[in-house]
Design a protein around this motif. Structure first.
Motif, PDB file in Angstrom:
ATOM      1  N   PRO A 103      56.553  44.363  40.303  1.00 24.84           N
ATOM      2  CA  PRO A 103      56.084  43.213  41.088  1.00 24.84           C
ATOM      3  C   PRO A 103      57.055  42.036  41.014  1.00 24.84           C
ATOM      4  O   PRO A 103      57.250  41.322  42.005  1.00 24.84           O
ATOM      5  CB  PRO A 103      54.755  42.840  40.427  1.00 24.84           C
ATOM      6  CG  PRO A 103      54.316  44.060  39.721  1.00 24.84           C
ATOM      7  CD  PRO A 103      55.553  44.779  39.310  1.00 24.84           C
ATOM      8  N   GLU A 142      44.510  54.048  35.647  1.00 26.35           N
ATOM      9  CA  GLU A 142      45.748  53.380  36.037  1.00 26.35           C
ATOM     10  C   GLU A 142      45.422  52.071  36.747  1.00 26.35           C
ATOM     11  O   GLU A 142      46.288  51.236  36.953  1.00 26.35           O
ATOM     12  CB  GLU A 142      46.573  54.273  36.978  1.00 26.35           C
ATOM     13  CG  GLU A 142      46.969  55.617  36.410  1.00 26.35           C
ATOM     14  CD  GLU A 142      47.911  55.511  35.237  1.00 26.35           C
ATOM     15  OE1 GLU A 142      48.479  54.432  35.028  1.00 26.35           O
ATOM     16  OE2 GLU A 142      48.063  56.503  34.507  1.00 26.35           O
ATOM     17  N   ASP A 143      44.190  51.937  37.146  1.00 23.97           N
ATOM     18  CA  ASP A 143      43.789  50.773  37.921  1.00 23.97           C
ATOM     19  C   ASP A 143      43.109  49.763  37.008  1.00 23.97           C
ATOM     20  O   ASP A 143      42.036  50.021  36.472  1.00 23.97           O
ATOM     21  CB  ASP A 143      42.832  51.240  39.019  1.00 23.97           C
ATOM     22  CG  ASP A 143      42.330  50.095  39.867  1.00 23.97           C
ATOM     23  OD1 ASP A 143      42.734  48.947  39.600  1.00 23.97           O
ATOM     24  OD2 ASP A 143      41.543  50.353  40.781  1.00 23.97           O
ATOM     25  N   ASN A 187      41.552  47.195  37.690  1.00 26.14           N
ATOM     26  CA  ASN A 187      40.234  46.768  38.159  1.00 26.14           C
ATOM     27  C   ASN A 187      39.121  47.636  37.578  1.00 26.14           C
ATOM     28  O   ASN A 187      38.026  47.171  37.326  1.00 26.14           O
ATOM     29  CB  ASN A 187      40.187  46.828  39.686  1.00 26.14           C
ATOM     30  CG  ASN A 187      41.069  45.768  40.306  1.00 26.14           C
ATOM     31  OD1 ASN A 187      40.926  44.601  39.997  1.00 26.14           O
ATOM     32  ND2 ASN A 187      41.999  46.188  41.125  1.00 26.14           N
ATOM     33  N   TYR A 224      46.201  39.828  34.413  1.00 28.49           N
ATOM     34  CA  TYR A 224      44.968  40.427  34.921  1.00 28.49           C
ATOM     35  C   TYR A 224      43.763  39.735  34.302  1.00 28.49           C
ATOM     36  O   TYR A 224      42.758  39.518  34.953  1.00 28.49           O
ATOM     37  CB  TYR A 224      44.925  41.928  34.617  1.00 28.49           C
ATOM     38  CG  TYR A 224      45.956  42.704  35.376  1.00 28.49           C
ATOM     39  CD1 TYR A 224      45.609  43.399  36.526  1.00 28.49           C
ATOM     40  CD2 TYR A 224      47.279  42.734  34.967  1.00 28.49           C
ATOM     41  CE1 TYR A 224      46.551  44.086  37.247  1.00 28.49           C
ATOM     42  CE2 TYR A 224      48.236  43.422  35.683  1.00 28.49           C
ATOM     43  CZ  TYR A 224      47.866  44.096  36.822  1.00 28.49           C
ATOM     44  OH  TYR A 224      48.803  44.768  37.534  1.00 28.49           O
ATOM     45  N   GLU A 248      43.285  36.334  35.953  1.00 28.09           N
ATOM     46  CA  GLU A 248      42.701  36.417  37.288  1.00 28.09           C
ATOM     47  C   GLU A 248      41.211  36.736  37.231  1.00 28.09           C
ATOM     48  O   GLU A 248      40.504  36.565  38.211  1.00 28.09           O
ATOM     49  CB  GLU A 248      43.387  37.539  38.071  1.00 28.09           C
ATOM     50  CG  GLU A 248      44.777  37.193  38.463  1.00 28.09           C
ATOM     51  CD  GLU A 248      44.996  37.452  39.926  1.00 28.09           C
ATOM     52  OE1 GLU A 248      44.491  38.469  40.422  1.00 28.09           O
ATOM     53  OE2 GLU A 248      45.655  36.627  40.567  1.00 28.09           O
ATOM     54  N   LEU A 307      52.903  36.643  38.984  1.00 29.45           N
ATOM     55  CA  LEU A 307      51.866  36.510  37.964  1.00 29.45           C
ATOM     56  C   LEU A 307      52.337  36.910  36.571  1.00 29.45           C
ATOM     57  O   LEU A 307      51.600  37.549  35.816  1.00 29.45           O
ATOM     58  CB  LEU A 307      50.618  37.318  38.332  1.00 29.45           C
ATOM     59  CG  LEU A 307      50.046  37.089  39.727  1.00 29.45           C
ATOM     60  CD1 LEU A 307      48.911  38.047  39.984  1.00 29.45           C
ATOM     61  CD2 LEU A 307      49.586  35.650  39.891  1.00 29.45           C
ATOM     62  N   ILE A 365      54.434  41.088  48.463  1.00 32.12           N
ATOM     63  CA  ILE A 365      53.879  41.094  47.108  1.00 32.12           C
ATOM     64  C   ILE A 365      53.351  39.712  46.739  1.00 32.12           C
ATOM     65  O   ILE A 365      52.504  39.565  45.875  1.00 32.12           O
ATOM     66  CB  ILE A 365      54.949  41.579  46.099  1.00 32.12           C
ATOM     67  CG1 ILE A 365      54.350  41.872  44.718  1.00 32.12           C
ATOM     68  CG2 ILE A 365      56.075  40.577  45.951  1.00 32.12           C
ATOM     69  CD1 ILE A 365      53.787  43.223  44.580  1.00 32.12           C
ATOM     70  N   PHE A 414      48.610  53.880  46.658  1.00 29.19           N
ATOM     71  CA  PHE A 414      48.622  53.992  45.194  1.00 29.19           C
ATOM     72  C   PHE A 414      49.121  52.686  44.573  1.00 29.19           C
ATOM     73  O   PHE A 414      48.552  52.171  43.610  1.00 29.19           O
ATOM     74  CB  PHE A 414      49.539  55.156  44.816  1.00 29.19           C
ATOM     75  CG  PHE A 414      49.752  55.347  43.347  1.00 29.19           C
ATOM     76  CD1 PHE A 414      48.731  55.799  42.542  1.00 29.19           C
ATOM     77  CD2 PHE A 414      50.982  55.077  42.771  1.00 29.19           C
ATOM     78  CE1 PHE A 414      48.926  55.981  41.192  1.00 29.19           C
ATOM     79  CE2 PHE A 414      51.192  55.257  41.420  1.00 29.19           C
ATOM     80  CZ  PHE A 414      50.151  55.708  40.632  1.00 29.19           C
ATOM     81  N   ILE A 469      46.530  49.759  45.153  1.00 30.11           N
ATOM     82  CA  ILE A 469      45.289  49.908  44.386  1.00 30.11           C
ATOM     83  C   ILE A 469      45.505  49.473  42.948  1.00 30.11           C
ATOM     84  O   ILE A 469      44.596  48.955  42.299  1.00 30.11           O
ATOM     85  CB  ILE A 469      44.793  51.364  44.485  1.00 30.11           C
ATOM     86  CG1 ILE A 469      43.999  51.514  45.777  1.00 30.11           C
ATOM     87  CG2 ILE A 469      43.954  51.755  43.300  1.00 30.11           C
ATOM     88  CD1 ILE A 469      43.408  52.860  45.988  1.00 30.11           C
ATOM     89  N   SER A 470      46.716  49.625  42.432  1.00 26.06           N
ATOM     90  CA  SER A 470      46.937  49.277  41.033  1.00 26.06           C
ATOM     91  C   SER A 470      47.270  47.797  40.848  1.00 26.06           C
ATOM     92  O   SER A 470      47.513  47.365  39.737  1.00 26.06           O
ATOM     93  CB  SER A 470      48.035  50.159  40.448  1.00 26.06           C
ATOM     94  OG  SER A 470      49.221  49.974  41.149  1.00 26.06           O
ATOM     95  N   GLN A 471      47.275  47.026  41.934  1.00 27.45           N
ATOM     96  CA  GLN A 471      47.487  45.585  41.779  1.00 27.45           C
ATOM     97  C   GLN A 471      46.190  44.928  41.322  1.00 27.45           C
ATOM     98  O   GLN A 471      45.110  45.419  41.599  1.00 27.45           O
ATOM     99  CB  GLN A 471      47.907  44.967  43.120  1.00 27.45           C
ATOM    100  CG  GLN A 471      49.162  45.558  43.707  1.00 27.45           C
ATOM    101  CD  GLN A 471      50.422  45.082  43.015  1.00 27.45           C
ATOM    102  OE1 GLN A 471      50.455  44.003  42.469  1.00 27.45           O
ATOM    103  NE2 GLN A 471      51.438  45.920  43.025  1.00 27.45           N
ATOM    104  N   SER A 472      46.331  43.776  40.651  1.00 26.87           N
ATOM    105  CA  SER A 472      45.121  43.152  40.113  1.00 26.87           C
ATOM    106  C   SER A 472      44.345  42.376  41.168  1.00 26.87           C
ATOM    107  O   SER A 472      43.153  42.218  41.057  1.00 26.87           O
ATOM    108  CB  SER A 472      45.493  42.213  38.980  1.00 26.87           C
ATOM    109  OG  SER A 472      46.233  41.122  39.483  1.00 26.87           O
ATOM    110  N   ARG A 473      45.032  41.879  42.200  1.00 28.75           N
ATOM    111  CA  ARG A 473      44.336  41.017  43.139  1.00 28.75           C
ATOM    112  C   ARG A 473      43.461  41.824  44.092  1.00 28.75           C
ATOM    113  O   ARG A 473      43.885  42.824  44.656  1.00 28.75           O
ATOM    114  CB  ARG A 473      45.357  40.188  43.922  1.00 28.75           C
ATOM    115  CG  ARG A 473      45.890  39.051  43.070  1.00 28.75           C
ATOM    116  CD  ARG A 473      46.974  38.289  43.781  1.00 28.75           C
ATOM    117  NE  ARG A 473      48.265  38.928  43.563  1.00 28.75           N
ATOM    118  CZ  ARG A 473      49.413  38.384  43.968  1.00 28.75           C
ATOM    119  NH1 ARG A 473      49.421  37.246  44.605  1.00 28.75           N
ATOM    120  NH2 ARG A 473      50.553  39.004  43.730  1.00 28.75           N
ATOM    121  N   VAL A 482      43.419  45.385  47.046  1.00 30.17           N
ATOM    122  CA  VAL A 482      42.532  46.542  47.062  1.00 30.17           C
ATOM    123  C   VAL A 482      41.959  46.733  48.469  1.00 30.17           C
ATOM    124  O   VAL A 482      41.875  47.860  48.971  1.00 30.17           O
ATOM    125  CB  VAL A 482      41.423  46.382  45.997  1.00 30.17           C
ATOM    126  CG1 VAL A 482      40.495  47.573  46.006  1.00 30.17           C
ATOM    127  CG2 VAL A 482      42.055  46.230  44.619  1.00 30.17           C
TER     128      VAL A 482
END
Lengths: 328, 301
Positions: A59, A208-209, A211, A231, A234, A303, B71, B258, B261-265, B269
């Motif tokens: 990122p 892996e997620d 969330n 994370y 947030e 972030l 991003i 993929f 989906i693995s991002q936090s925000r 999603v």
């Protein structure tokens, strides 16, 4: 029936010919492909820059690429996520220009790079912190020692109740959540807490997620999990962060404690490894300079915890060293 | 004397009750079981579709196909490079695997002598290849196609790897289609003096086209959803331009999904769900084409 047979007769060879023609034009197209993109605003730099490596750092490099491309639309920057190890493998094979890494380069990777005569320099571009989180309903765990975390997470650990972690904790079932075994976070946490990269109990809910981890921990009173500090920040309203005691008292993960490394052992530097040879190309040189100059903005946008003044000085001198390697 | 009488009596028994005097309980349960099994599939699919569309709703607008990944600002992000990458990769996968697969199937069905040991070996090999996990093809693609042949991390490498992945399925589907052409058609053609080549080209292939097309499109539909082998090949997670040729770098929708989906925000999603909807639309379009082809050209013998 007769006419349709005739039709079919005509159609099949036609379709096959079309497919062959397509294949032929495709082969001819090889040379035409990969040319520079349209001009557009600002900068007349052109070319491709390839970045690969840690998915933790991706990122950050993507944000850098995006900000850079906004000013230099002729440059195509791509970011892959093969993992720190996979990234170095490609980097040391000469397939990428910059490698993203969430740990310093290992000796065997250095040897591989030397074998291919690929010179590089280590740039710390941001800081990363892991946070250990519990449910908001958890009113007992304020601070955990590294030993307690190890007791919970070490391989074959049988701890499944909070009162086994500390006799003063209530009788509450311990439910564990964490990242999957392929992630850099897992690698880092196991190394920092259990002392060996990849050594972990396996009877937790991996994802892996992040969330999913957040949902899991916030949904169970005795839940415990770990993931990146950003994370947590947030999702502050859903979770409670645990202070960590590495022998010098309890430390809460914050920007300052992550930057100065006092939040031990769960804060770490993030690196990029630019290749000295790639500086031959003006666009790579411009990108690396941009990365160094705008590191704070990039870290913030992605972030992560930005560098402090000391780390900033080190970054600037790393750029000078890379230039020296390039000219020599 | 008693035994023959019994055998002669047998046909005289009343025929099994299929209808009349109400449906037997057992049959009702059986029918209920059939419905329940069907419902499992349909309900889950409907649930999945509904869930994805609801999740994606806020982001299901033109941004998804007109913008590139972003991003920094999720509201500005789109999947154009992934959509174009998917179309490029799948188009060239079709170009490489369809002719190869169909020719291999013709050889196996029309020319190969099934009693020869080497043909048996080939057959077993193809069946086994169809069961190899896709990640193994990724390793093969990275080692042999990307590095060995020096094609690098390009559309070409990706489509060659996916071609290998779906080739066994194309071969098996095409063989089924060729086998479904009645033997009498071939015999009639040969009896009229046509050569084997003429028989295959003018009779067998045209008749088998609908079956081969359906099978091939379903095989390509499988390839379109693959992420694992392409991730290994170096499919990229951040790329803000479309492929311009088979030597271009690329990403595909499953990789982009993929990654998001693995991002936090949470915005990412939703974006991932929107990309899933796009992927499903492409898949459904391909499957509809397969159904249309089958209905349009199917012949009953």
């Amino acid at each position: 029936m007769n006419t349709s047979t005739a039709l079919r007769r005509a159609r099949t060879p036609l379709a096959l010919t079309a497919a062959l023609l397509l294949a032929a034009t495709a082969c001819g197209g090889e040379d035409a492909g990969g040319g520079g993109g349209g001009g557009g605003k600002g900068g007349d730099l052109k070319g491709n820059i390839r970045i690969d490596g840690s998915s933790t750092v991706a990122p950050l490099s993507s944000a850098a690429a995006q900000l850079f491309q906004a000013e230099n639309s002729g440059v195509k920057v791509t970011v892959g996520t093969s993992g720190t190890g996979g990234g170095f493998e490609k980097f040391c094979a000469g397939e990428t220009d910059i490698s993203d890494a969430s740990r310093p380069i290992k000796d065997e990777e250095k040897t591989a790079c030397e074998g291919k005569k690929i010179a590089y320099e280590e740039f710390q571009v941001a800081n990363d912190g892991l946070s250990v989180v519990v449910s908001k309903d958890n009113d007992w765990a304020e601070c955990l020692t590294v030993d307690q975390l190890k007791k919970i997470w070490e391989p074959k650990s049988k701890v499944n109740n909070w009162n086994q972690v500390d006799p003063e904790f209530p009788d509450e079932k311990l439910e564990l959540f964490g990242p999957g075994t392929d992630s850099g976070t897992f690698e880092y946490f196991t190394e920092a807490i259990n002392g060996e990269d990849g050594a972990s109990r396996t009877d937790y809910s991996p994802s892996e997620d992040d969330n999913v981890i957040i949902q899991g921990v916030s949904g169970s009173k005795g839940g415990l999990g770990y993931f990146g500090l950003s994370y947590y920040e947030e999702n502050k309203d859903k979770l409670k962060v645990v202070k960590v005691d590495a022998g010098d008292g309890c430390v809460e993960p914050t920007t300052e404690t992550v930057q100065d490394g006092s939040y031990k052992p769960l804060s770490r530097p993030l690196f990029i490894y630019p290749s000295a040879k790639a500086l031959d190309r003006a666009e790579v040189e411009a990108f690396v300079e941009f990365y160094v100059e705008k590191h704070a903005e990039i870290a913030e946008k992605a972030l992560f915890v930005p560098l402090n003044t000391e780390q900033e000085t080190a970054l600037k001198s790393a750029l000078d060293k890379l230039r020296a390697q390039h000219t020599s | 004397m008693g035994a023959p009488v019994v055998t002669q009596d047998a046909p005289a028994l009343p025929p099994p009750r299929l209808k009349g005097r109400g449906t037997p309980l057992r049959e009702r349960f059986f029918r209920l079981g059939l419905w329940a099994s069907l419902a499992v599939g349909v309900v889950f699919l409907a649930g999945l579709l509904l869930y994805v569309v609801v999740e994606a709703w806020p982001r299901l607008d033109s941004r998804i196909w007109s913008n590139f990944p972003d991003i920094i600002d999720p509201t500005n992000a789109g999947a154009q490079s992934a959509i174009m990458g998917t179309l490029w990769v799948i188009a060239f996968t079709a170009v490489y695997c369809l002719p190869t697969g169909i020719l291999a199937a013709i050889y196996l069905e029309e020319y190969a002598d099934p009693d020869r040991w080497w043909n048996k070996v080939i057959e077993i090999n193809i069946q086994n290849l169809a069961a190899v996990p896709s990640i193994v093809y990724g390793i093969l693609g990275l080692g042999v196609i990307s590095r060995g042949l020096g094609f690098g991390q390009t559309v070409l490498t990706a489509s060659l790897t996916l071609s290998l992945l779906v080739l066994p399925i194309v071969i098996i589907a095409s063989r089924e289609a060729i086998r479904a052409v009645p033997q009498s058609i071939r015999q009639a053609s040969l009896a009229l003096g046509a050569t084997q080549w003429q028989t295959i080209w003018r009779q067998v292939l045209p008749a088998a086209v609908p079956g081969m097309a359906t099978g091939s499109i379903l095989a390509l539909s499988r390839a379109i959803g693959e992420a694992a082998p392409l991730l290994l090949l170096g499919g990229l997670t951040f790329i803000t331009f479309n492929p311009t040729g088979i030597q271009s770098e690329f990403t595909v929708l499953p990789i982009q999904i993929f990654n998001w989906i693995s991002q936090s925000r949470a915005e990412f999603v939703a974006l991932a769900s929107a990309a899933i909807v796009i992927l499903l639309v492409i898949l459904l379009a391909m499957n509809s084409l397969a159904i249309w082809l089958r209905n349009r050209y199917a012949r009953r013998w």
